[in-house]
Design a protein around this motif. Structure first.
Motif, PDB file in Angstrom:
ATOM      1  N   MET A  71       6.727   6.958  15.718  1.00 40.54           N
ATOM      2  CA  MET A  71       6.094   6.417  14.543  1.00 40.54           C
ATOM      3  C   MET A  71       7.162   5.901  13.598  1.00 40.54           C
ATOM      4  SD  MET A  71       4.429   6.722  11.166  1.00 40.54           S
ATOM      5  CE  MET A  71       5.802   7.553  10.559  1.00 40.54           C
ATOM      6  N   GLU A  72       6.983   4.695  13.198  1.00 45.51           N
ATOM      7  CA  GLU A  72       7.916   4.118  12.241  1.00 45.51           C
ATOM      8  C   GLU A  72       7.288   4.110  10.853  1.00 45.51           C
ATOM      9  OE1 GLU A  72       9.663   0.387  13.232  1.00 45.51           O
ATOM     10  OE2 GLU A  72       9.487   0.779  15.362  1.00 45.51           O
ATOM     11  N   TYR A  73       8.102   4.364   9.877  1.00 44.80           N
ATOM     12  CA  TYR A  73       7.620   4.352   8.500  1.00 44.80           C
ATOM     13  C   TYR A  73       7.100   2.971   8.118  1.00 44.80           C
ATOM     14  CZ  TYR A  73       7.398   4.643   3.479  1.00 44.80           C
ATOM     15  OH  TYR A  73       6.949   4.594   2.183  1.00 44.80           O
ATOM     16  N   LYS A  74       7.596   1.943   8.795  1.00 47.69           N
ATOM     17  CA  LYS A  74       7.181   0.576   8.471  1.00 47.69           C
ATOM     18  C   LYS A  74       5.667   0.408   8.557  1.00 47.69           C
ATOM     19  CE  LYS A  74      11.499  -1.524   9.770  1.00 47.69           C
ATOM     20  NZ  LYS A  74      12.193  -2.487  10.600  1.00 47.69           N
ATOM     21  N   LYS A  75       5.030   1.136   9.463  1.00 47.09           N
ATOM     22  CA  LYS A  75       3.574   1.041   9.584  1.00 47.09           C
ATOM     23  C   LYS A  75       2.883   1.597   8.346  1.00 47.09           C
ATOM     24  CE  LYS A  75       3.402   0.927  14.572  1.00 47.09           C
ATOM     25  NZ  LYS A  75       2.830   1.528  15.789  1.00 47.09           N
ATOM     26  N   ILE A  76       3.446   2.647   7.781  1.00 41.02           N
ATOM     27  CA  ILE A  76       2.894   3.189   6.539  1.00 41.02           C
ATOM     28  C   ILE A  76       3.135   2.195   5.404  1.00 41.02           C
ATOM     29  CG2 ILE A  76       3.056   5.035   4.813  1.00 41.02           C
ATOM     30  CD1 ILE A  76       3.714   6.960   7.106  1.00 41.02           C
ATOM     31  N   GLU A  77       4.312   1.590   5.377  1.00 38.74           N
ATOM     32  CA  GLU A  77       4.620   0.599   4.339  1.00 38.74           C
ATOM     33  C   GLU A  77       3.644  -0.567   4.377  1.00 38.74           C
ATOM     34  OE1 GLU A  77       8.780  -0.364   4.943  1.00 38.74           O
ATOM     35  OE2 GLU A  77       9.286   0.774   3.141  1.00 38.74           O
ATOM     36  N   VAL A  78       3.293  -1.010   5.569  1.00 36.93           N
ATOM     37  CA  VAL A  78       2.334  -2.109   5.709  1.00 36.93           C
ATOM     38  C   VAL A  78       0.997  -1.717   5.085  1.00 36.93           C
ATOM     39  CG1 VAL A  78       0.959  -3.421   7.383  1.00 36.93           C
ATOM     40  CG2 VAL A  78       3.419  -3.158   7.733  1.00 36.93           C
ATOM     41  N   LEU A  79       0.536  -0.521   5.391  1.00 34.26           N
ATOM     42  CA  LEU A  79      -0.729  -0.050   4.832  1.00 34.26           C
ATOM     43  C   LEU A  79      -0.657   0.082   3.312  1.00 34.26           C
ATOM     44  CD1 LEU A  79      -1.692   2.649   7.483  1.00 34.26           C
ATOM     45  CD2 LEU A  79      -2.808   0.438   7.119  1.00 34.26           C
ATOM     46  N   LEU A  80       0.444   0.601   2.820  1.00 37.16           N
ATOM     47  CA  LEU A  80       0.616   0.731   1.375  1.00 37.16           C
ATOM     48  C   LEU A  80       0.520  -0.630   0.697  1.00 37.16           C
ATOM     49  CD1 LEU A  80       3.574   3.286   1.279  1.00 37.16           C
ATOM     50  CD2 LEU A  80       1.237   3.728   0.478  1.00 37.16           C
ATOM     51  N   THR A  81       1.192  -1.617   1.280  1.00 39.58           N
ATOM     52  CA  THR A  81       1.199  -2.962   0.715  1.00 39.58           C
ATOM     53  C   THR A  81      -0.190  -3.588   0.793  1.00 39.58           C
ATOM     54  OG1 THR A  81       3.511  -3.271   1.330  1.00 39.58           O
ATOM     55  CG2 THR A  81       2.241  -5.262   0.887  1.00 39.58           C
ATOM     56  N   GLU A  82      -0.824  -3.474   1.946  1.00 38.28           N
ATOM     57  CA  GLU A  82      -2.155  -4.062   2.121  1.00 38.28           C
ATOM     58  C   GLU A  82      -3.179  -3.475   1.158  1.00 38.28           C
ATOM     59  OE1 GLU A  82      -3.233  -3.500   6.221  1.00 38.28           O
ATOM     60  OE2 GLU A  82      -1.999  -5.171   6.904  1.00 38.28           O
ATOM     61  N   LYS A  83      -3.080  -2.185   0.899  1.00 40.66           N
ATOM     62  CA  LYS A  83      -4.055  -1.509   0.035  1.00 40.66           C
ATOM     63  C   LYS A  83      -3.626  -1.487  -1.432  1.00 40.66           C
ATOM     64  CE  LYS A  83      -6.528  -0.338   3.607  1.00 40.66           C
ATOM     65  NZ  LYS A  83      -7.814  -0.886   3.919  1.00 40.66           N
ATOM     66  N   GLY A  84      -2.404  -1.948  -1.719  1.00 38.04           N
ATOM     67  CA  GLY A  84      -1.927  -1.972  -3.095  1.00 38.04           C
ATOM     68  C   GLY A  84      -1.705  -0.582  -3.672  1.00 38.04           C
ATOM     69  N   VAL A  85      -1.233   0.325  -2.817  1.00 33.76           N
ATOM     70  CA  VAL A  85      -1.000   1.708  -3.218  1.00 33.76           C
ATOM     71  C   VAL A  85       0.500   1.993  -3.136  1.00 33.76           C
ATOM     72  CG1 VAL A  85      -1.486   4.114  -2.598  1.00 33.76           C
ATOM     73  CG2 VAL A  85      -3.246   2.394  -2.290  1.00 33.76           C
ATOM     74  N   THR A  86       1.009   2.751  -4.091  1.00 32.47           N
ATOM     75  CA  THR A  86       2.416   3.146  -4.020  1.00 32.47           C
ATOM     76  C   THR A  86       2.542   4.400  -3.158  1.00 32.47           C
ATOM     77  OG1 THR A  86       2.291   4.583  -5.956  1.00 32.47           O
ATOM     78  CG2 THR A  86       2.872   2.257  -6.348  1.00 32.47           C
ATOM     79  N   ALA A  87       3.737   4.612  -2.641  1.00 29.92           N
ATOM     80  CA  ALA A  87       3.994   5.820  -1.856  1.00 29.92           C
ATOM     81  C   ALA A  87       3.782   7.053  -2.731  1.00 29.92           C
ATOM     82  CB  ALA A  87       5.412   5.788  -1.280  1.00 29.92           C
ATOM     83  N   TYR A  88       4.149   6.963  -3.989  1.00 28.08           N
ATOM     84  CA  TYR A  88       3.964   8.076  -4.920  1.00 28.08           C
ATOM     85  C   TYR A  88       2.474   8.410  -5.065  1.00 28.08           C
ATOM     86  CZ  TYR A  88       3.944  10.761  -9.252  1.00 28.08           C
ATOM     87  OH  TYR A  88       3.737  11.739 -10.200  1.00 28.08           O
ATOM     88  N   ARG A  89       1.634   7.390  -5.237  1.00 27.70           N
ATOM     89  CA  ARG A  89       0.194   7.605  -5.393  1.00 27.70           C
ATOM     90  C   ARG A  89      -0.397   8.221  -4.129  1.00 27.70           C
ATOM     91  NH1 ARG A  89      -3.422   9.546  -8.033  1.00 27.70           N
ATOM     92  NH2 ARG A  89      -1.663   9.335  -9.370  1.00 27.70           N
ATOM     93  N   MET A  90       0.022   7.718  -2.969  1.00 27.60           N
ATOM     94  CA  MET A  90      -0.464   8.273  -1.704  1.00 27.60           C
ATOM     95  C   MET A  90      -0.114   9.754  -1.619  1.00 27.60           C
ATOM     96  SD  MET A  90       0.653   7.409   2.220  1.00 27.60           S
ATOM     97  CE  MET A  90       2.285   8.147   1.978  1.00 27.60           C
ATOM     98  N   CYS A  91       1.104  10.091  -1.967  1.00 30.30           N
ATOM     99  CA  CYS A  91       1.545  11.487  -1.914  1.00 30.30           C
ATOM    100  C   CYS A  91       0.713  12.357  -2.849  1.00 30.30           C
ATOM    101  CB  CYS A  91       3.021  11.598  -2.270  1.00 30.30           C
ATOM    102  SG  CYS A  91       4.111  10.966  -0.993  1.00 30.30           S
ATOM    103  N   LYS A  92       0.503  11.892  -4.051  1.00 30.39           N
ATOM    104  CA  LYS A  92      -0.272  12.672  -5.018  1.00 30.39           C
ATOM    105  C   LYS A  92      -1.715  12.832  -4.542  1.00 30.39           C
ATOM    106  CE  LYS A  92       2.940  13.636  -7.733  1.00 30.39           C
ATOM    107  NZ  LYS A  92       3.464  14.995  -7.658  1.00 30.39           N
ATOM    108  N   ASP A  93      -2.299  11.770  -4.010  1.00 27.42           N
ATOM    109  CA  ASP A  93      -3.682  11.836  -3.544  1.00 27.42           C
ATOM    110  C   ASP A  93      -3.843  12.770  -2.344  1.00 27.42           C
ATOM    111  OD1 ASP A  93      -4.415  10.028  -5.503  1.00 27.42           O
ATOM    112  OD2 ASP A  93      -4.533   8.310  -4.147  1.00 27.42           O
ATOM    113  N   LEU A  94      -2.813  12.827  -1.502  1.00 23.32           N
ATOM    114  CA  LEU A  94      -2.903  13.628  -0.277  1.00 23.32           C
ATOM    115  C   LEU A  94      -2.235  14.999  -0.391  1.00 23.32           C
ATOM    116  CD1 LEU A  94      -2.234  10.861   2.395  1.00 23.32           C
ATOM    117  CD2 LEU A  94      -4.422  11.798   1.636  1.00 23.32           C
TER     118      LEU A  94
END
Length: 61
Positions: free
Chosen positions: A1-24
């Motif tokens: 698993m490459e982090y790049k796939k998570i980055e793509v999803l973050l960009t597509e959904k307009g979510v920051t990595a920080y927000r994803m972490c807090k939400d999860l």
């Protein structure tokens, strides 16, 4: 698993990595380690991320 796939999803959904972490309930340091390639998220964490973004776990594999 490459982090790049998570980055793509973050960009597509307009979510920051920080927000994803807090939400999860993830540590932001984990995301940093994934980005650096120090380690990969567990299957449980991948499931949380997949559900969060509305994709399957297979997307990351």
């Amino acid at each position: 698993m490459e982090y790049k796939k998570i980055e793509v999803l973050l960009t597509e959904k307009g979510v920051t990595a920080y927000r994803m972490c807090k939400d999860l309930g993830l540590h932001t340091s984990s995301v940093t380690a994934w980005r650096k390639g120090d380690y990969k998220p567990s299957i449980t964490t991948l499931k949380k991320i997949a559900d969060y973004f509305g994709v399957t776990v297979d997307y990351f594999l």
